[in-house]
Design a protein around this motif. Structure first.
Motif, mmCIF file in Angstrom:
data_model
loop_
_atom_site.group_PDB
_atom_site.id
_atom_site.type_symbol
_atom_site.label_atom_id
_atom_site.label_comp_id
_atom_site.label_asym_id
_atom_site.label_seq_id
_atom_site.Cartn_x
_atom_site.Cartn_y
_atom_site.Cartn_z
ATOM 1 N N LEU A 166 -36.054 30.689 24.578
ATOM 2 C CA LEU A 166 -35.756 32.100 24.814
ATOM 3 C C LEU A 166 -34.457 32.499 24.117
ATOM 4 O O LEU A 166 -34.376 33.557 23.470
ATOM 5 N N ILE A 167 -33.440 31.658 24.225
ATOM 6 C CA ILE A 167 -32.162 31.947 23.574
ATOM 7 C C ILE A 167 -32.298 31.852 22.052
ATOM 8 O O ILE A 167 -31.750 32.669 21.316
ATOM 9 N N ALA A 168 -33.060 30.859 21.596
ATOM 10 C CA ALA A 168 -33.137 30.616 20.153
ATOM 11 C C ALA A 168 -33.984 31.656 19.433
ATOM 12 O O ALA A 168 -33.583 32.151 18.360
ATOM 13 N N PHE A 169 -35.142 32.028 19.988
ATOM 14 C CA PHE A 169 -36.086 32.860 19.233
ATOM 15 C C PHE A 169 -36.200 34.290 19.726
ATOM 16 O O PHE A 169 -36.598 35.162 18.960
ATOM 17 N N THR A 170 -35.907 34.553 20.978
ATOM 18 C CA THR A 170 -36.078 35.909 21.507
ATOM 19 C C THR A 170 -34.764 36.671 21.561
ATOM 20 O O THR A 170 -34.720 37.869 21.274
ATOM 21 N N SER A 171 -33.690 35.998 21.899
ATOM 22 C CA SER A 171 -32.378 36.641 21.972
ATOM 23 C C SER A 171 -31.780 36.829 20.576
ATOM 24 O O SER A 171 -32.140 36.126 19.622
ATOM 25 N N ASP A 172 -30.881 37.802 20.461
ATOM 26 C CA ASP A 172 -30.138 38.028 19.217
ATOM 27 C C ASP A 172 -28.845 37.224 19.180
ATOM 28 O O ASP A 172 -28.011 37.433 18.299
ATOM 29 N N LEU A 213 -28.145 33.948 18.481
ATOM 30 C CA LEU A 213 -27.958 33.098 17.294
ATOM 31 C C LEU A 213 -27.881 33.913 15.993
ATOM 32 O O LEU A 213 -27.033 33.602 15.138
ATOM 33 N N PRO A 214 -28.720 34.944 15.765
ATOM 34 C CA PRO A 214 -28.534 35.757 14.558
ATOM 35 C C PRO A 214 -27.146 36.389 14.478
ATOM 36 O O PRO A 214 -26.524 36.413 13.404
ATOM 37 N N LEU A 261 -24.426 35.239 15.920
ATOM 38 C CA LEU A 261 -23.457 34.160 15.724
ATOM 39 C C LEU A 261 -23.419 33.726 14.260
ATOM 40 O O LEU A 261 -22.335 33.525 13.675
ATOM 41 N N LEU A 262 -24.583 33.608 13.633
ATOM 42 C CA LEU A 262 -24.630 33.203 12.224
ATOM 43 C C LEU A 262 -24.043 34.290 11.324
ATOM 44 O O LEU A 262 -23.324 33.994 10.352
ATOM 45 N N TYR A 263 -24.317 35.560 11.653
ATOM 46 C CA TYR A 263 -23.753 36.658 10.848
ATOM 47 C C TYR A 263 -22.233 36.675 10.966
ATOM 48 O O TYR A 263 -21.518 36.888 9.980
ATOM 49 N N GLN A 264 -21.729 36.445 12.193
ATOM 50 C CA GLN A 264 -20.275 36.413 12.368
ATOM 51 C C GLN A 264 -19.667 35.263 11.572
ATOM 52 O O GLN A 264 -18.583 35.401 10.984
ATOM 53 N N PHE A 265 -20.357 34.145 11.544
ATOM 54 C CA PHE A 265 -19.835 32.987 10.817
ATOM 55 C C PHE A 265 -19.840 33.228 9.307
ATOM 56 O O PHE A 265 -18.898 32.844 8.594
ATOM 57 N N LYS A 266 -20.866 33.894 8.762
ATOM 58 C CA LYS A 266 -21.006 34.035 7.326
ATOM 59 C C LYS A 266 -20.375 35.308 6.777
ATOM 60 O O LYS A 266 -19.893 35.332 5.632
ATOM 61 N N PHE A 267 -20.365 36.400 7.581
ATOM 62 C CA PHE A 267 -19.984 37.688 7.004
ATOM 63 C C PHE A 267 -18.829 38.364 7.737
ATOM 64 O O PHE A 267 -17.771 38.557 7.153
ATOM 65 N N ASP A 268 -19.011 38.736 8.995
ATOM 66 C CA ASP A 268 -17.999 39.564 9.652
ATOM 67 C C ASP A 268 -17.930 39.213 11.132
ATOM 68 O O ASP A 268 -18.952 39.220 11.833
ATOM 69 N N ASP A 269 -16.690 38.930 11.607
ATOM 70 C CA ASP A 269 -16.522 38.554 13.018
ATOM 71 C C ASP A 269 -16.793 39.709 13.965
ATOM 72 O O ASP A 269 -17.149 39.493 15.131
ATOM 73 N N ASP A 270 -16.641 40.939 13.519
ATOM 74 C CA ASP A 270 -16.810 42.114 14.377
ATOM 75 C C ASP A 270 -18.202 42.706 14.286
ATOM 76 O O ASP A 270 -18.459 43.786 14.838
ATOM 77 N N LEU A 271 -19.084 42.051 13.558
ATOM 78 C CA LEU A 271 -20.475 42.492 13.415
ATOM 79 C C LEU A 271 -20.603 43.839 12.721
ATOM 80 O O LEU A 271 -21.596 44.571 12.908
ATOM 81 N N ASN A 272 -19.662 44.194 11.922
ATOM 82 C CA ASN A 272 -19.787 45.421 11.140
ATOM 83 C C ASN A 272 -20.863 45.210 10.084
ATOM 84 O O ASN A 272 -20.864 44.227 9.357
ATOM 85 N N GLY A 273 -21.771 46.157 9.986
ATOM 86 C CA GLY A 273 -22.861 46.063 9.028
ATOM 87 C C GLY A 273 -24.007 45.190 9.480
ATOM 88 O O GLY A 273 -24.955 44.967 8.705
ATOM 89 N N TYR A 274 -23.982 44.709 10.714
ATOM 90 C CA TYR A 274 -25.028 43.803 11.194
ATOM 91 C C TYR A 274 -26.377 44.516 11.279
ATOM 92 O O TYR A 274 -27.416 43.947 10.907
#
Length: 915
Positions: free
Chosen positions: A771-777, A779-780, A782-795
Motif C-alpha cells: 500500500l505504501i509502495a504502490f498506492t501512496s505518493d 515514495l514518488p 521522496l524520490l523527487y525530493q532526493f533528485k530534484f527539489d526538497d520542497d516539491l516545487n514543480g512536482y
C-alpha cells in the motif's frame, strides 16, 4: 413449585419425580471413556399419579414430613434439592371432532377415524413418547433425581422435567471428568496490568470497582474421591460443587444416555432436541437479573444480579469486567471470549490515540502541502485529458478541494502509523498469549485437554456403519474417511464457485461506479462533474455493503449445509471446518472491494489513444484525490456500516424472539399468567444461546480492517474502539438477561480464532508494504525530493505526461503518468519501480525481524507464572501423597518418620505455605 399465600398452607411436601416402569432397571450406555454410575438414590415414594396418555411419565409424591419451610427459586418442592437441569417438551391436547349436521366415523374410543396423514403423525408422536420414556428411565438408572411440572390450556401442555444430581453421582463424575478440587485458598490476584501500573504511579483509577461475592482463588488439583478429606469444604455437600460444575456433570449424563437402539446411535439429549422429542434443555439462571425493590446488601445479590448490575448495564462501559464472576457463572469458554474482547479493546486505545493524532497532524499540515497549493493556484495551466469517451477536457484546478483532502490520508504520518500498527498487531497477540496463559492457570484450565469427544448427534443419525473407537474400544457411528475427503473436495469446489460469484459482484459494482460517473459528467453541472468520482465511489460502496451482507447470509447457510454434508465426527472438527469455510468466504466478501481499490484500480488505465477497456467501458482511474482517499471512503462505509447494522441486529433480534416466546407461553398460561412466574417458565421464555461464532467472526473481520488497510484510514482503530465499547455491553446484556443459561464449557484458549488473527497480522505487514509502495505518493515524493527539489516545487507538473502527438481531440492535454510523448514509460518510472520493490523487501524483512525478536523476548508464559505452576504442582503432589511417610521423605531425610495414622506438623506447614 411453592407459591406464596394459600399454597403455603398445604404443608411441606417432598415431591420427587421418578420413572415407573416394569421389569429390571436398564443400565445406560454411553460413548467415550465415561460410563454412567450405577448409583441409585434412596427413594421414599408413597403414591403414583399417572400422567395423560400422551406422556408415559409418572409422578411419585413423598409423604408429608416436618421439614423446614422450602426455599423459593431453583429447588424442588422440598426446598432443598437443587435443580441442575430442565428438559422441556410440548404436547398438543387431543380434541374430539364434531361435524355440522353429520356425525363423523369414530373409533372405539369415540375419536374420529384418523386419515393416513394423521396416522403417520400419531405414529411419530408415539415414537417420540417412547424415546422420551426410555430416556428418562435411563436417567433414573444413572442416579438423577427428577420432578415434573406442567403448564397447560385447551390446546397445548408444556411439560417441565427438573433434574438434580445427588452427592454420590456428583462425586463419581467429578473424578471421571477430572474436575478441580480446592486445596488451599489464596489471595485474589489483580490481573489487570493497567490497574497495577496506575497504582504504582499513584494515579486514581476510575475503571476499578469493588464487585461483591468475588469467587475465591485456590490452589487446586484433580479431584480424587479417595482423598476427599484433603479438600476444602468437603463436609458441606450443598456448596462443595459449584452450580456450573453440577450443570456440567448432569449434561455429561444427558449427553451419553441412550434413548433408543444402540446400533442406530440413538444417544444423547442433543439428538433428542434435534428430533423434536424435547423443545429445550437448559440449566436454570440463578434468579431474576433485576434488583429487588427493597434495599438489599450487595453480598445478598445472586450471581445473575451481580453480573447485570456491575457488568451488563450501559453505565458500566468504562469499568473493568468482572471476569471471575463471568467464569463462575458461564464457564471458561464464554469468560475467555469476554476476556479477549476486553483485552483487545484496551489495546485499541493506544492505537486509536495514535491514529487520531496522525489524522489531526494531517489536518494541521494541510496548508504546507506544496502539491495541493500548485494545483489550487494552477488556474488553466494544466488542461487534463477527458475522463471518458464522451467527456470534455477539464482544468486540474477544479479538484483543488479533493487534492487538499487527499493529503489527510496520504502524508508521511500515515506511513509511520502503518509501521506502528504492524508492530502493534503482533505485540498485541504476543501479550494476549501471556494473558491467556495467566487466565488458564487462574481458572484451572492450564492442563485441560478435551476428553475423547462423542460423535455429534447429526453424525450419529446419518453415519452408515458402526465401528469400534480406537481409543475407547466402544462401537460408535463411523463414516469412511475416503468418502469424507471426496465430499470435502466437492465442498471446496462449491466454495470456489461462490468466490467467483463474489468477483462477479465486484465487477458489477465497478461498472456501476463507472455508469454513475458518466451520468454525473453528462449533467453539465460543474459541482457534479468535479465530485463525480466521490459520488460514484460512495454510492457504489453502499451498494457493495448491501451485497456483502446479503452474500454473507446466503453463504453462511450454504457453508452450514456443506459442513453437515461432509460428516465430521466430533463437534470440534465440525466447528473448525465451518469456521474455516465461513472465514475464507467472508474474507474475500468483505476485503475484495478494498483490495481492488488499493492495489488494482488505476493500474490498467492506459493512455490517450491506447486506453484499456472492460466490456466496452474504459478502465477506472483513481479519483482526483488519489486512490487512498477512495479506499478510506470505502473502509468507512463498509466497516462502520457493518458495525452499525450488526449492533442494531444484536439489540433488536433477541428482543423480538423473546417477545414471541413470551407471547406463546402467555397463551398457554392463560389466567395463571397473573401469578408469579416460576423460574423454569421464565427461562423457557428466553432466547436459546447461539454460541460465540458470530461474535468472534465480527471481531476478527474488524481486526483485519484496522490492520490490513490502516495506512489509508488512520481513524479505523478509533471507530473500532467505539464499537467495541458498545459490543461488550450488548453481548453482556444478551448473555445475562436475554439468553437461556448455556452449559458451562471448559477451554484454555480461544481456539482456531487465534490462528486466524496471527495470519491476519502477518498479512497486514505485506499489505501495508504494498500500500505504501504502490498506492501512496510517499515514495514518488521522496524520490523527487532526493533528485530534484526538497520542497516539491514543480512536482505536480513532473507527474503529468503529455498526450501522444497522434491524439487529436485535445492536443497537448495532460494525464497522470510517468511516460514520454510516445506513451512509453520514462526512466523515472523504472527507478521508482526499483525503489518500490526494494522498499517492500526492506519493510517486510525489518518488520518481521523485529516481530520475531518480540516473540523471542516476550515469553508466552510469564516467568512468575511458571514458578507458581511448579510450586502448585509440588504442593499438590505432597498434599495427595499416598501416605504420610512419603510426604515426610519428600521433605527431607532428617525428618522423623510419622505413623500412617497420624499427621505431621510438616504436612500442615506445607498447606500453610501455599498462600
Amino acid at each position: 413449585m411453592l407459591r406464596k399465600g394459600s399454597e403455603q398452607l398445604k404443608g411441606d411436601r417432598e415431591v420427587l419425580l421418578d420413572l415407573h416402569y416394569e421389569g429390571e432397571a436398564q443400565t445406560t450406555d454411553s460413548y467415550g471413556s465415561l460410563r454412567n454410575g450405577s448409583y441409585i438414590p434412596p427413594r421414599c415414594l408413597s403414591a403414583a399419579a399417572a400422567d395423560d396418555g400422551d406422556d408415559p411419565i409418572y409422578i411419585h409424591c413423598n409423604t408429608r414430613s416436618n421439614q423446614p419451610a422450602p426455599q423459593l427459586g431453583n429447588y424442588f418442592r422440598d426446598g432443598r434439592t437443587k435443580i441442575d437441569f430442565v428438559l422441556v417438551w410440548e404436547v398438543r391436547s387431543r380434541r374430539k371432532r364434531r361435524g355440522k349436521g353429520k356425525s363423523e366415523v369414530t373409533g372405539e374410543e369415540g375419536e374420529a377415524a384418523p386419515t393416513e396423514e394423521n396416522s403417520r403423525s400419531e405414529r411419530r408422536k408415539a415414537q417420540l413418547a417412547q424415546w422420551r420414556e426410555k430416556f428418562v428411565q435411563n436417567l433414573e438408572s444413572a442416579g438423577l433425581l427428577m420432578e415434573k411440572e406442567e403448564t397447560s390450556n385447551e390446546k397445548k401442555t408444556i411439560h417441565f422435567l427438573k433434574l438434580s444430581a445427588p452427592w454420590d453421582v456428583l462425586v463419581y463424575y467429578a473424578e471421571e471428568l477430572c474436575l478441580r478440587a480446592p486445596l488451599q485458598a489464596q489471595p485474589n490476584l489483580d490481573l489487570n496490568t493497567s490497574a497495577r501500573v496506575m497504582k504504582r504511579l499513584c494515579i486514581p483509577n476510575v475503571m476499578t470497582e469493588s464487585v461483591p461475592s468475588r469467587p475465591l482463588d485456590y490452589y487446586t488439583c484433580a479431584f480424587r474421591k479417595s482423598k476427599m478429606n484433603r479438600f476444602l469444604g468437603c463436609d458441606n455437600h450443598e456448596t462443595y460443587f459449584t452450580n456450573t460444575q453440577r450443570h456440567r456433570v448432569v449434561y455429561e449424563i444427558l449427553a451419553g444416555t441412550v434413548y433408543g437402539k444402540r446400533k442406530r446411535a440413538e444417544v444423547g439429549v442433543d439428538r433428542l432436541v434435534n428430533e423434536g422429542v424435547y423443545t429445550a434443555a437448559f440449566p436454570l439462571h440463578e434468579g431474576s437479573f433485576q434488583l429487588p425493590k427493597h434495599e438489599i446488601c450487595p453480598d445478598e445479590l445472586n450471581q445473575r444480579q451481580i453480573l447485570h448490575h456491575y457488568w451488563a448495564r450501559w453505565c458500566k462501559w468504562y469499568k473493568y469486567q468482572p471476569l471471575d464472576h463471568i467464569r463462575e457463572y458461564f464457564g471458561e469458554k464464554i469468560a475467555l471470549y469476554f476476556a479477549w474482547l476486553g483485552f483487545y479493546t484496551a489495546w485499541l486505545l493506544p492505537a486509536a490515540v495514535v491514529g487520531t493524532l496522525v489524522f489531526v497532524s494531517g489536518v494541521m499540515s494541510m496548508g504546507t502541502n506544496t502539491p495541493a497549493k500548485d494545483i489550487c493556484h494552477s488556474g488553466a495551466s494544466y488542461l487534463m485529458c477527458p475522463l471518458c469517451n464522451t467527456c470534455k477536457a477539464w482544468n486540474m484546478s477544479d479538484i483543488c478541494t479533493m487534492a487538499k483532502l487527499g493529503y489527510l490520508f496520504d502524508h508521511p504520518g500515515t506511513v509511520l502509523f502503518s509501521v506502528f500498527m504492524s508492530f502493534w498487531a503482533v505485540t498485541f497477540l504476543e501479550y494476549w498469549k501471556r494473558k491467556m496463559a495467566t487466565l488458564a492457570h487462574h481458572w484451572d484450565c492450564m492442563d485441560f485437554h478435551e476428553e475423547e469427544e462423542r460423535p455429534r448427534p447429526e453424525f450419529a443419525a446419518m453415519a452408515p456403519t458402526m465401528e469400534p473407537n480406537p481409543v475407547t474400544g466402544v462401537k460408535e457411528p463411523y463414516f469412511p474417511e475416503k468418502t469424507r475427503l471426496s465430499r470435502m473436495f466437492t465442498g471446496s469446489m462449491v466454495i470456489i464457485m461462490m468466490l467467483c460469484v463474489v468477483m462477479i459482484f465486484l465487477v458489477t459494482v465497478v461498472m456501476c461506479r463507472g455508469i454513475i460517473s458518466l451520468m454525473m459528467f453528462r449533467t453539465g453541472s460543474l459541482v457534479l462533474r468535479t465530485e463525480a468520482g466521490t459520488i460514484a465511489n460512495i454510492s457504489s460502496s453502499i451498494v457493495s455493503l448491501g451485497l456483502i451482507l446479503l452474500m454473507g447470509r446466503v453463504y453462511t447457510a450454504l457453508a452450514e449445509q456443506l459442513t453437515k454434508w461432509e460428516m465430521h465426527r466430533t463437534q470440534t472438527q465440525y466447528d473448525n471446518a465451518f469456521i474455516f469455510k465461513v472465514f475464507i468466504f467472508q474474507f474475500v466478501n468483505f476485503y475484495s472491494s478494498p483490495f481492488y481499490v488499493a492495489f488494482f484500480k488505476g493500474r490498467f488505465v492506459g493512455y490517450p489513444t491506447n486506453y484499456g477497456t472492460l466490456f466496452g467501458m474504459r478502465n477506472e482511474d483513481c479519483g482526483p484525490g488519489g486512490c487512498l482517499i477512495e479506499l478510506a471512503e470505502q473502509l468507512f462505509i463498509i466497516m462502520v456500516g457493518k458495525q452499525l447494522i450488526n449492533n442494531i441486529q444484536e439489540f433488536i433480534i433477541p428482543k423480538v424472539k423473546a417477545w414471541h416466546q413470551k407471547r406463546t407461553l402467555a397463551k398457554v398460561l392463560g389466567d395463571k399468567a397473573s401469578h408469579e412466574p416460576r423460574r423454569w417458565e421464565e427461562d423457557y421464555q428466553l432466547v436459546e444461546c447461539e454460541g460465540l461464532f458470530e461474535e468472534y467472526l465480527e471481531m476478527v473481520l474488524q481486526f483485519g480492517f484496522i490492520t490490513i488497510f490502516v495506512a489509508a484510514f488512520p481513524l479505523a482503530p478509533l471507530f473500532a474502539l467505539l464499537n467495541n465499547w458498545v459490543e461488550i455491553r450488548l453481548d453482556a446484556h444478551k448473555f445475562a438477561c436475554e439468553y437461556r443459561r448455556p452449559v458451562a464449557e471448559r477451554a484454555q484458549n480461544i481456539g482456531v480464532w487465534f490462528n486466524i488473527l496471527e495470519a491476519l497480522s502477518h498479512l497486514s505487514v505485506i499489505a501495508n508494504a504494498f500500500l505504501i509502495a504502490f498506492t501512496s505518493d510517499f515514495l514518488p515524493r521522496l524520490l523527487y525530493q532526493f533528485k530534484f527539489d526538497d520542497d516539491l516545487n514543480g512536482y505536480v507538473n513532473f507527474t503529468l505526461a503529455y498526450a501522444p502527438l497522434n491524439y487529436t481531440e485535445y492536443p497537448m492535454c495532460r494525464y497522470k503518468a510517468y511516460r514520454d510523448n510516445n506513451g512509453n514509460f520514462s526512466l523515472f518510472y523504472w527507478e521508482l519501480l526499483a525503489i518500490r520493490l526494494g522498499f517492500i523487501i526492506a519493510f517486510e524483512h525489518v518488520v518481521f525481524f523485529v516481530l520475531r525478536a518480540i516473540d523471542w523476548i516476550v515469553p508466552d508464559v510469564p516467568e512468575s507464572l511458571e514458578l507458581k505452576i511448579k510450586r502448585e504442582r509440588y504442593l499438590a503432589k505432597q498434599a495427595l501423597a499416598e501416605n504420610q511417610e512419603a510426604l515426610l521423605v519428600s521433605r527431607g531425610r532428617g525428618a522423623a518418620p510419622a505413623s500412617p495414622g497420624t499427621s505431621s506438623p510438616g504436612s500442615d506447614m506445607s498447606f500453610g505455605n501455599m498462600s
